[in-house]
Design a protein around this motif. Structure first.
Motif, PDB file in Angstrom:
ATOM      1  N   ARG A   1       0.335  -1.235   0.180  1.00  0.00           N
ATOM      2  CA  ARG A   1      -0.118   0.299   0.145  1.00  0.00           C
ATOM      3  C   ARG A   1       1.295   1.830  -0.311  1.00  0.00           C
ATOM      4  N   ASN A   2       0.818   2.410  -0.705  1.00  0.00           N
ATOM      5  CA  ASN A   2       1.312   3.839  -0.788  1.00  0.00           C
ATOM      6  C   ASN A   2       0.464   4.192  -0.042  1.00  0.00           C
ATOM      7  N   PRO A   3       0.185   5.359   1.221  1.00  0.00           N
ATOM      8  CA  PRO A   3      -0.151   5.626   2.115  1.00  0.00           C
ATOM      9  C   PRO A   3       0.084   6.710   1.323  1.00  0.00           C
ATOM     10  N   SER A   4      -0.928   7.846   1.288  1.00  0.00           N
ATOM     11  CA  SER A   4      -0.947   9.118   0.385  1.00  0.00           C
ATOM     12  C   SER A   4      -0.879   9.990   2.125  1.00  0.00           C
ATOM     13  N   PRO A   5       0.443  10.810   2.123  1.00  0.00           N
ATOM     14  CA  PRO A   5       0.945  11.925   2.793  1.00  0.00           C
ATOM     15  C   PRO A   5       0.179  12.782   3.029  1.00  0.00           C
ATOM     16  N   SER A   6      -0.782  12.976   2.809  1.00  0.00           N
ATOM     17  CA  SER A   6      -2.106  14.305   3.205  1.00  0.00           C
ATOM     18  C   SER A   6      -3.693  13.233   3.690  1.00  0.00           C
ATOM     19  N   LEU A   7      -3.615  12.032   3.132  1.00  0.00           N
ATOM     20  CA  LEU A   7      -5.020  10.900   3.345  1.00  0.00           C
ATOM     21  C   LEU A   7      -4.212  10.294   4.418  1.00  0.00           C
ATOM     22  N   PRO A   8      -4.861  10.732   5.854  1.00  0.00           N
ATOM     23  CA  PRO A   8      -3.719   9.730   7.456  1.00  0.00           C
ATOM     24  C   PRO A   8      -4.951   9.222   7.280  1.00  0.00           C
ATOM     25  N   GLY A   9      -4.335   7.531   7.736  1.00  0.00           N
ATOM     26  CA  GLY A   9      -5.563   6.585   7.588  1.00  0.00           C
ATOM     27  C   GLY A   9      -5.892   5.934   6.617  1.00  0.00           C
ATOM     28  N   LEU A  10      -5.923   6.580   4.767  1.00  0.00           N
ATOM     29  CA  LEU A  10      -6.343   5.879   3.270  1.00  0.00           C
ATOM     30  C   LEU A  10      -5.676   5.399   2.990  1.00  0.00           C
ATOM     31  N   CYS A  11      -5.062   4.556   2.278  1.00  0.00           N
ATOM     32  CA  CYS A  11      -4.397   4.235   1.089  1.00  0.00           C
ATOM     33  C   CYS A  11      -5.029   3.222   0.484  1.00  0.00           C
ATOM     34  N   LEU A  12      -4.626   3.330  -1.154  1.00  0.00           N
ATOM     35  CA  LEU A  12      -5.595   1.787  -2.222  1.00  0.00           C
ATOM     36  C   LEU A  12      -4.457   1.410  -2.403  1.00  0.00           C
ATOM     37  N   ILE A  13      -4.324   0.625  -2.790  1.00  0.00           N
ATOM     38  CA  ILE A  13      -3.504  -0.560  -3.712  1.00  0.00           C
ATOM     39  C   ILE A  13      -3.755  -0.654  -5.388  1.00  0.00           C
ATOM     40  N   PRO A  14      -2.795  -0.147  -6.153  1.00  0.00           N
ATOM     41  CA  PRO A  14      -2.245  -0.412  -7.310  1.00  0.00           C
ATOM     42  C   PRO A  14      -3.094  -1.298  -7.871  1.00  0.00           C
ATOM     43  N   ARG A  15      -4.331  -1.650  -8.968  1.00  0.00           N
ATOM     44  CA  ARG A  15      -4.836  -2.821  -9.382  1.00  0.00           C
ATOM     45  C   ARG A  15      -4.912  -2.511 -10.966  1.00  0.00           C
ATOM     46  N   GLU A  16      -4.766  -4.050 -11.677  1.00  0.00           N
ATOM     47  CA  GLU A  16      -4.350  -3.563 -13.164  1.00  0.00           C
ATOM     48  C   GLU A  16      -5.302  -4.096 -14.111  1.00  0.00           C
ATOM     49  N   ASP A  17      -6.619  -3.765 -12.999  1.00  0.00           N
ATOM     50  CA  ASP A  17      -7.867  -3.106 -14.174  1.00  0.00           C
ATOM     51  C   ASP A  17      -8.285  -2.245 -14.304  1.00  0.00           C
ATOM     52  N   GLY A  18      -7.736  -1.670 -13.468  1.00  0.00           N
ATOM     53  CA  GLY A  18      -8.049  -0.428 -13.994  1.00  0.00           C
ATOM     54  C   GLY A  18      -7.946   0.554 -12.163  1.00  0.00           C
ATOM     55  N   ILE A  19      -8.857   1.251 -11.845  1.00  0.00           N
ATOM     56  CA  ILE A  19      -8.544   2.634 -11.014  1.00  0.00           C
ATOM     57  C   ILE A  19      -7.955   2.038  -9.500  1.00  0.00           C
ATOM     58  N   PRO A  20      -7.285   2.763  -8.367  1.00  0.00           N
ATOM     59  CA  PRO A  20      -7.170   1.672  -7.537  1.00  0.00           C
ATOM     60  C   PRO A  20      -8.768   2.238  -6.999  1.00  0.00           C
ATOM     61  N   ARG A  21      -8.876   1.468  -5.385  1.00  0.00           N
ATOM     62  CA  ARG A  21     -10.167   2.262  -5.505  1.00  0.00           C
ATOM     63  C   ARG A  21     -10.014   1.183  -3.693  1.00  0.00           C
ATOM     64  N   ALA A  22     -10.876   1.772  -3.134  1.00  0.00           N
ATOM     65  CA  ALA A  22     -11.427   0.980  -1.732  1.00  0.00           C
ATOM     66  C   ALA A  22     -12.107   1.198  -1.011  1.00  0.00           C
ATOM     67  N   LEU A  23     -12.717   0.661   0.287  1.00  0.00           N
ATOM     68  CA  LEU A  23     -13.659   0.564   0.823  1.00  0.00           C
ATOM     69  C   LEU A  23     -13.153   0.989   2.192  1.00  0.00           C
TER      70      LEU A  23
END
Ligand code: SF4
Lengths: 519, 164
Positions: free
Chosen positions: A4-26
């Motif tokens: 996971r690549n935590p985004s510095p501006s978004l504490p506690g929220l990070c996304l996993i890159p995906r092959e089939d499209g846009i990184p996305r998570a709940l």
């Protein structure tokens, strides 16, 4: 998880890159306070509000989606099960766009948006005595015998010479139903207010307790003109829930189908816009090109509008060499036609006179509303999932972003012309490098509850899907969000200041879906 | 301007020959000019796409004397799409009442015929007959323009319409 690549501006929220499209998570939120705080953070980090929806049994919840350059973030706020009409904090104080979404949740589920001052019903029209989705699937929903949607309290403008024009729900022409209330002085529109919900078909309720394949048929019928986009978003959501990645060939064919849908719709819109500006030539020329494309769809994919072509796990039809050669030929012919018609539009003084400075949506306003899609791009909002996030095959042949800056009808026409051209060259690349493919694989079974998200750049803008699966492929709940719900409020802003007679033209240049909005 | 004219000239006439163009069959009681009022009673808009296609040069509905009109008061045929949502029932009834007799009602698409995929939803009536009497049904999801032409032809019929 390590990757996971935590985004510095978004504490506690990070996304996993995906092959089939846009990184996305709940991202489940523990309390209403953290939900509110995270929504503020996402909003201020440049996130675009993409929608808000509810779900009932077995765990009531509110889901709110934000799109950032990093990917799609969906905040999930579980609501107490025991309380009959639980409340949730309203976001509309800092995200005005949340208003209609929160009213929809209140109409359908009975959840109370705390802090929302607007108490008017939205898609529900006060038709039911109890919120229909507060009842278990299949139970009869008692009607509200005092219902009368025409009593809706529209905001009125008063003053000398101001009068009101009601339009709809039945319109003059082959159009979906909805109501528009104009406040007018002389020929000039002072205010436009929409009342939608006439095509509300209870889609969210229908997804409950169905199997995945039935859900796919429903997903294809959210808004017929976007059937590929909604089917694809649904398929992605199911595939993410089941941790399944479709083969490269499937991804390429899906991308091709999505472009064919985009081109067909843009052709139809360009013809209809020209016709509304008084050029009948436009309707016949673009109608001809669109019909040619639909006939090729039928020949090679078995369906003019590509209904039910994209299904979870795959697509329904593959292309042989002969078909590929035929589609490449079609591609070249269409490109030449489009270039010629674009020139005719540009040179036509009468058309340009109607298009320019009509229905202006200023870039600042589009930015504040967080708009994307054709309407957003025509007002300088540089968002296109295909160009931004890609995933395969977009990363291999990145389509260029089509952008215009004036925000008027002319800009929305220009974006469509540019997108058709870009779409044709992207489709050509796909056809020339179509990977060896098996068209459909069987998707795995799930022994536990699972959730997934899907998002694709449909012809209007971002189409979003969320599913929650109970064990063994039972859809417990699902929601599909057409971008129209975000764009309708923008139309209310673009129309005032224009002549009443320009409304059809401006409306056509937006071409929003009623069915996709009302669900 | 000359480019536009040249384009028209080069495109030529694309309208396809049909066995029985409506203009030649003259349905008794309707004369040579048939007017259709369309009501979308909550469709997914797929059926509307194919109705639009009827106006393209290949099908050229209006060259057969058939046109879509803006007011129900001018209509001979009420063409309804969609499963009839609860919110559209009233509007459909009022539109039907505004159509003068003689007239006919054609339900277009699976949704209008029996509610289609939305049949069991709490929010729909499940087809046009659940709300107003229907003379002709055209299933399909969505039906093709060829089927639509055929159905419109049949809906006007060859026998005189019953007067209301
Ligand atoms: S019949 Fe099919 S295409 Fe027509 S409105 Fe119903 S779902 Fe849409």
């Amino acid at each position: 998880m390590d990757n996971r690549n935590p985004s510095p501006s978004l504490p506690g929220l990070c996304l996993i890159p995906r092959e089939d499209g846009i990184p996305r998570a709940l991202f489940p939120q523990e309390t209403p306070e953290t939900y509110l705080a995270q929504a503020r953070i996402l909003g201020s980090a440049g996130g675009r509000f993409l929608g808000l929806w509810g779900a009932g049994d077995p765990q009531p919840r509110i889901c709110t989606a934000f799109l950032l350059r990093e990917g799609l973030f969906v905040l999930v706020l579980p609501l107490p099960k025991e309380t009959p009409s639980p409340s949730f904090p309203s976001l509309s104080g800092f995200i005005p766009m949340a208003n209609r979404f929160e009213r929809t949740v209140r109409d359908l589920f009975g959840f109370r948006p705390e802090g929302l001052e607007d108490t008017r019903p939205w898609v529900g029209h006060d038709l039911w005595a109890v919120p229909p989705l507060s009842l278990p699937p299949g139970s009869p929903v008692p009607e509200n015998l005092e219902a009368g949607s025409l009593d809706y309290p529209f905001v009125r403008v008063t003053g000398p010479g101001v009068h009101e024009i009601p339009v709809g729900p039945v319109h003059a022409g082959i159009i979906e139903p909805g109501h528009f209330r104009f406040q007018v002085v002389g020929e000039k529109v002072l205010r436009l207010e929409e009342l939608l919900g006439y095509t509300h078909k209870g889609v969210d309720g229908m997804f409950r307790n169905r199997d995945i394949a039935w859900g796919a048929r429903l997903a294809a019928r959210i808004s017929g003109d976007s059937t590929v986009a909604t089917s694809m978003a649904y398929a992605q959501a199911i595939e993410q829930a089941l941790d399944f990645s479709p083969a490269a060939g499937v991804r390429a064919l899906r991308a091709l189908l999505l472009e064919r849908e985009r081109i067909a719709n843009h052709l139809g819109d360009l013809g209809a816009i020209g016709n509304d500006a008084g050029l009948g030539f436009a309707l016949s020329q673009f109608g001809r090109l669109k019909e040619n494309l639909l006939r090729k769809n039928r020949q090679h994919f078995g369906a003019r509008y590509l209904f039910d072509q994209v299904t979870p796990g795959g697509v329904q039809t593959s292309l042989d060499d002969e078909a590929i050669a035929d589609l490449l030929e079609e591609n070249g012919i269409l490109l030449a036609e489009i270039l010629a018609l674009h020139k005719i539009y540009d040179d036509h003084g009468g058309l340009q006179d109607r298009f320019q400075n009509t229905g202006v949506l200023l870039p600042e306003v589009a930015h504040r509303l967080g708009l994307g899609g054709v309407v957003g791009r025509a007002s300088a909002q540089a968002w296109d999932l295909r160009a931004d996030h890609g995933g395969d095959p977009y990363r291999r042949f990145p389509p260029a972003l089509a952008l215009a800056h004036t925000g008027d009808v002319a800009a929305r026409v220009l974006v469509r012309f540019l997108e058709i051209q870009e779409s044709l060259s992207f489709s050509r690349a796909l056809l020339e490098h179509l990977p060896e493919h098996s068209i459909a694989e069987s998707i795995p079974d799930n022994s536990e509850t699972a959730e997934g998200l899907g998002i694709v750049e449909g012809f209007r803008g971002e189409v979003l899907a969320w599913v929650r699966l109970a064990p063994h492929g039972v859809v417990e709940a699902a929601h599909i969000q057409d971008p129209s719900a975000l764009l309708w409020p923008a139309l209310e802003i673009a129309v005032p200041g224009n002549l009443v007679a320009d409304f059809p033209l401006i409306n056509k240049s937006f071409n929003l879906s009623y069915s996709g909005n009302d669900l | 301007m000359w480019k536009l004219l040249l384009k028209i000239f080069r495109t030529g006439i694309l309208t396809e020959k049909r066995d029985q163009p409506l203009s030649q069959t003259h349905p008794p009681g309707f004369g040579k000019s048939l007017a259709i009022r369309h009501v979308d009673a909550g469709s997914c808009n797929g059926c509307e796409l194919e109705l639009w296609a009827l106006e393209n040069p290949y099908y050229s509905l209006s060259s057969g004397g058939v046109k879509f009109v803006a007011s129900p008061r001018h209509a001979d045929l009420l063409l309804v799409t969609g499963p009839v949502t609860r919110a559209m029932k009233e509007a459909l009834l009022r539109t039907r009442d505004a159509v003068p007799g003689p007239s006919r009602v054609l339900a277009v698409g699976d949704c209008a015929c029996n509610g289609g995929i939305f049949r069991e939803s709490y929010a729909v009536h499940g087809g046009v007959d659940a709300v107003i009497p229907v003379d002709h049904h055209l299933p399909g999801c969505p039906p093709s323009p060829d089927d639509l032409l055929e159905a419109i032809h049949q809906a006007f019929g060859t026998s005189p319409p019953s007067s209301e």
